[in-house]
Structure formats: C-alpha cells, structure tokens
Enzyme design. Structure first.
Site, mmCIF file in Angstrom:
data_model
loop_
_atom_site.group_PDB
_atom_site.id
_atom_site.type_symbol
_atom_site.label_atom_id
_atom_site.label_comp_id
_atom_site.label_asym_id
_atom_site.label_seq_id
_atom_site.Cartn_x
_atom_site.Cartn_y
_atom_site.Cartn_z
ATOM 1 N N ASP A 184 -10.758 -0.060 1.249
ATOM 2 C CA ASP A 184 -11.355 1.187 1.129
ATOM 3 C C ASP A 184 -12.828 1.088 0.818
ATOM 4 O O ASP A 184 -13.478 0.212 0.580
ATOM 5 C CB ASP A 184 -10.520 1.544 -0.274
ATOM 6 C CG ASP A 184 -9.150 1.860 -0.084
ATOM 7 O OD1 ASP A 184 -8.822 2.190 1.122
ATOM 8 O OD2 ASP A 184 -8.485 1.663 -0.896
ATOM 9 N N GLU A 207 -3.924 11.318 16.392
ATOM 10 C CA GLU A 207 -4.419 10.118 16.380
ATOM 11 C C GLU A 207 -3.342 9.092 16.869
ATOM 12 O O GLU A 207 -2.000 9.052 16.610
ATOM 13 C CB GLU A 207 -4.675 9.725 14.874
ATOM 14 C CG GLU A 207 -4.889 8.172 14.635
ATOM 15 C CD GLU A 207 -5.019 7.910 12.976
ATOM 16 O OE1 GLU A 207 -4.597 6.913 12.569
ATOM 17 O OE2 GLU A 207 -5.869 8.641 12.264
ATOM 18 N N TYR A 264 -8.382 -5.298 5.015
ATOM 19 C CA TYR A 264 -8.388 -3.766 5.057
ATOM 20 C C TYR A 264 -9.135 -3.379 3.726
ATOM 21 O O TYR A 264 -8.459 -3.561 2.464
ATOM 22 C CB TYR A 264 -7.093 -3.240 4.881
ATOM 23 C CG TYR A 264 -6.917 -1.681 5.186
ATOM 24 C CD1 TYR A 264 -6.552 -1.152 6.387
ATOM 25 C CD2 TYR A 264 -7.092 -0.850 3.855
ATOM 26 C CE1 TYR A 264 -6.777 0.496 6.458
ATOM 27 C CE2 TYR A 264 -7.037 0.516 4.170
ATOM 28 C CZ TYR A 264 -6.837 1.132 5.355
ATOM 29 O OH TYR A 264 -6.791 2.602 5.395
ATOM 30 N N ARG A 304 0.987 -1.325 0.026
ATOM 31 C CA ARG A 304 0.019 -0.037 -0.077
ATOM 32 C C ARG A 304 1.030 1.306 -0.048
ATOM 33 O O ARG A 304 0.217 2.568 0.027
ATOM 34 C CB ARG A 304 -1.079 0.002 1.073
ATOM 35 C CG ARG A 304 -2.054 -1.298 1.202
ATOM 36 C CD ARG A 304 -2.860 -1.002 2.562
ATOM 37 N NE ARG A 304 -3.564 0.154 2.703
ATOM 38 C CZ ARG A 304 -4.527 0.524 2.048
ATOM 39 N NH1 ARG A 304 -5.330 -0.496 1.248
ATOM 40 N NH2 ARG A 304 -5.296 1.882 2.184
ATOM 41 N N ARG A 352 -5.629 -3.817 15.554
ATOM 42 C CA ARG A 352 -5.450 -2.458 16.068
ATOM 43 C C ARG A 352 -6.421 -1.544 15.988
ATOM 44 O O ARG A 352 -7.160 -1.665 15.393
ATOM 45 C CB ARG A 352 -4.110 -1.872 15.179
ATOM 46 C CG ARG A 352 -2.890 -2.768 15.252
ATOM 47 C CD ARG A 352 -2.292 -2.691 16.584
ATOM 48 N NE ARG A 352 -1.708 -1.416 17.023
ATOM 49 C CZ ARG A 352 -1.035 -1.536 18.040
ATOM 50 N NH1 ARG A 352 -1.183 -2.177 19.173
ATOM 51 N NH2 ARG A 352 -0.651 -0.379 18.597
ATOM 52 N N ARG A 407 -0.422 10.443 13.640
ATOM 53 C CA ARG A 407 -0.958 11.525 12.645
ATOM 54 C C ARG A 407 -1.531 12.738 13.492
ATOM 55 O O ARG A 407 -1.960 12.508 14.413
ATOM 56 C CB ARG A 407 -2.077 10.826 11.579
ATOM 57 C CG ARG A 407 -1.392 9.636 10.702
ATOM 58 C CD ARG A 407 -2.249 9.467 9.849
ATOM 59 N NE ARG A 407 -3.671 8.751 10.106
ATOM 60 C CZ ARG A 407 -4.608 8.406 8.930
ATOM 61 N NH1 ARG A 407 -4.506 8.613 7.933
ATOM 62 N NH2 ARG A 407 -5.331 7.954 9.455
ATOM 63 N N ARG A 445 7.347 7.128 -5.988
ATOM 64 C CA ARG A 445 7.400 7.927 -7.273
ATOM 65 C C ARG A 445 8.630 8.612 -7.499
ATOM 66 O O ARG A 445 9.257 8.923 -6.670
ATOM 67 C CB ARG A 445 6.282 8.799 -7.299
ATOM 68 C CG ARG A 445 4.968 8.127 -6.906
ATOM 69 C CD ARG A 445 3.722 8.945 -6.476
ATOM 70 N NE ARG A 445 2.467 8.535 -6.306
ATOM 71 C CZ ARG A 445 1.553 9.225 -5.265
ATOM 72 N NH1 ARG A 445 1.742 10.339 -5.258
ATOM 73 N NH2 ARG A 445 0.526 8.663 -4.960
#
Length: 377
Positions: A356, A308, A354, A175, A253, A284, A179
């Site tokens: 989306d 978080e 997980y 994930r 988690r 975060r 780049r």
C-alpha cells in the site's frame, strides 16, 4: 551530467527518497523514469472531456495508521474526508465488500444476528478446516465456506490473476477479511483515510519541488547508464529485467482500462464496484467523480466510468504472482543486486511485493536512514 544520487523510478519510493536527500543532505539528485510523467502508478490527471480528475492506473485510496507516515505526507498535501466503500455485483445484485453481515444475509436470504452469522459460516467452512492451506482456494473455503467463495471470490480471483485459485499462494487471501457486523468501511482499522485534495500528481510536484532535484522522463536505465552518481544509485524497478532475465522472468499481472462517457450526474453511485462473475471480462468499474464530492464540478450532469481488465503483461507490471517459484527467482535477483557496491533497491517492483502507499512511504523513510548511516559524505 553530474549528480550525487541517482534514483530509478519516480513513484512514492523514489520521490520520497529524493525529497529527503535534497532536503536533509542538501545533495543533488537525478530521478530517471521510463514513463512520460512523475508519480508512478499513483499518477492522477484531469479528463479533458469532463474536467474530472482520475487515477490513471486504477483507484488509489490513501489510508494509514502510521503516525510518522501521516505527519510526513501532510507536509505535501491535505486530504478530503472520503471513506472507501466497495460493492460487488453478483448475478445482477449488489452486495457489500469485504463480506460483512449484510453480504451474508443478502446472499443466504436470512436475517442473522452477528452470532448467528458467525455460527452459520463456521458450519459452512468447518469441513475445510483440515486443509493444509497449500493454496488460495483451500484457505478461502476454510474461512468463508463454499457458497460465499463461489459467489464473490473464485471468479474474481481467476480473472485477476489469470490462474486457478488452486495454483495461487494462500497468503493472497489474507487481504480479504470477513466481518459479522454492518461496517461498510473498506479500511475500518486505519486511523487516517482520504484522497489528496489536489490529487496525487500534486503531491509529487510538491515532493520534488527542490532545485537540487532533476527529473529525466522517458529514460530507460541499464547498468551502463550515462549518469554515474557520486554516492549511490537507488533502483525501484523490477529486478528480472535489470539483470536481463538471467534466472528467468518473474510473473506479473497488469491492467488495461476502457473509458465510457455518460450524460448523467451519477452512473453507479460509488467509486468502485467489483464484478466477480466470469460473464463480465472486466474485474471492476471505477467512477472517479465519487472520489472528490467536495468539488463543484462533480455536481454537473456528466460522468465517465473506467472498466478495469486484468491481463498478463511483463512490460507493465502491477501485481506480483508471489508463489514459491517466483519467490525463489526473486531471491536470486536480490542477491545479485545486494552484491553491487553503492547500489540500493526498494519499492513495490524491486521487492516483488504488494505494498500500500503508506507502506511504500514508510519503507522509503527507513531506507533513507539506512543510507544516511552507511554513507561517508
């Protein structure tokens, strides 16, 4: 209380199925959820002190290239033009995430071209190429080398999962792209992206706005539940608790959040900044006002942030620790569920995966077609 279908869980998976059943089959649906609100982890609400809408369980960005999903969800909401960008704070300096050409040049203090950066990272990572990718750390080093890994990935992963990266499956790293250009869009390959103009909770209200749908909140489901549906039950929660942990607990988690208010127009300049350094206990910082720049209230001189923290909490599961042992346990639970007549499972928690949001919606639409084929109405 009588119903045709019983759905456990009022996140996207359960809500989409309820909408399809009520709208297409014209049958009655009861949705049961242990929380005091609809929407699952996608729930949004307005902060009372500032009037700023925020996502209670962490920032959610809707993004998809699935035309079927996009056409479906746009029946219930419109989206703004928000494009997600994530930054990372390492040693008091801000970097682009996912790792791109700007990140590489900033960390190495270079001015690489894309080709030069690619060659440099290859030289940094080639000594790890012979690893068998048995764990997250091996995979990460083989892709980005040790310096980038230690700066942005190692500490964040340790905090996020509560385990050494050497003990996590290598698939988690898939994930995290790298780049060799200056593209700052977190989801550059997705065709559609944005935040619902009226928030996520409004989507669920629209999905469930049907007289044939009844919602029961603050209700726990067990197999001896008081409501017996005419056709089937659809369960979207964790399977280990459903079967009283017969094969042991699945590892999850979870997250906790801390709010802090400021008399400022803007605290950090973006919606999300990652904190990979172990010095900070949080992973975060979210600043929700950046998700809706089209709203006038966000020009006012007030804001708040949400720190978080990743924690271990089996009672409020967010992220599955999808290693071999947990996958083996989950397969056993799934087999038990599949043996139950007129009982379907699906969604992020039941699948121990997980997903989306667009993946969840797509899976729910496909499950509806499966139910349609199997039912004799």
């Amino acid at each position: 209380m009588k119903t045709d279908f019983l759905i456990i869980g009022c996140g996207f998976y359960g809500a989409v199925l309820a909408e399809r059943i009520a709208e297409i089959l014209k049958k009655k649906v009861i949705i049961v959820d242990k929380r005091d609100h609809i929407g699952g982890n996608c729930y949004s609400e307005f902060d009372k002190r500032t009037g700023i809408e925020y996502h209670k369980y962490g920032t959610h960005i809707f993004h998809t290239s699935n035309q079927i999903v996009w056409d479906y969800i746009n029946k219930f909401t419109k989206f703004n033009n928000y494009r997600h960008q994530v930054l990372s704070s390492h040693k008091k300096k801000i970097y682009q995430m996912p790792i791109n050409l700007e990140t590489i040049n900033s960390l190495y203090n270079k001015n690489f071209t894309p080709l030069e950066a690619s060659r440099h990272i290859f030289s940094e990572s080639k000594k790890f190429k012979n690893f068998k990718f048995k764990n997250f750390e091996d995979k990460a080093k083989s892709q980005i080398g040790e310096k980038l890994y230690k700066a942005f990935i190692k500490g964040y992963t340790l905090k996020q999962w509560g385990k050494s990266p050497k003990l996590l499956p290598e698939s988690i790293f898939n994930r995290l792209p790298i780049r060799f250009n200056y593209n700052e869009d977190y989801y550059p390959q997705t065709q559609y992206q944005g935040i619902p103009l009226k928030g996520y909770t409004d989507i669920f209200k629209n999905l469930l706005d049907n007289k044939k749908i009844k919602i029961l909140l603050k209700e726990n489901f067990k197999f001896n539940y008081k409501i017996k549906p005419r056709y089937c039950t659809i369960y979207t929660g964790p399977l280990d608790s459903l079967f009283d942990y017969k094969y042991g607990k699945l590892e999850w988690r979870s997250l906790k959040f801390e709010k802090k208010y400021f008399t400022l127009n803007d605290f950090q300049g973006t919606a999300v900044i990652n904190y990979p350094d172990l010095k900070q206990k949080y992973t975060r910082i979210h600043e929700p006002k950046h998700l809706h720049p089209e709203r006038e209230i966000y020009s006012q001189n007030k804001t708040f942030i949400i720190k978080e923290f990743s924690i271990k909490d089996d009672k409020n599961p967010y992220y599955p620790i999808n290693d071999i042992l947990n996958r083996q346990k989950h397969r056993k639970y799934k087999q038990l569920a599949n043996e139950i007549k007129s009982f379907y499972i699906g969604g992020r928690l039941a699948d121990y995966a997980y997903y989306d949001m667009d993946m969840t919606i797509s899976a729910a639409l496909k499950k509806f077609n499966t139910i349609l084929k199997n039912l004799i109405l």
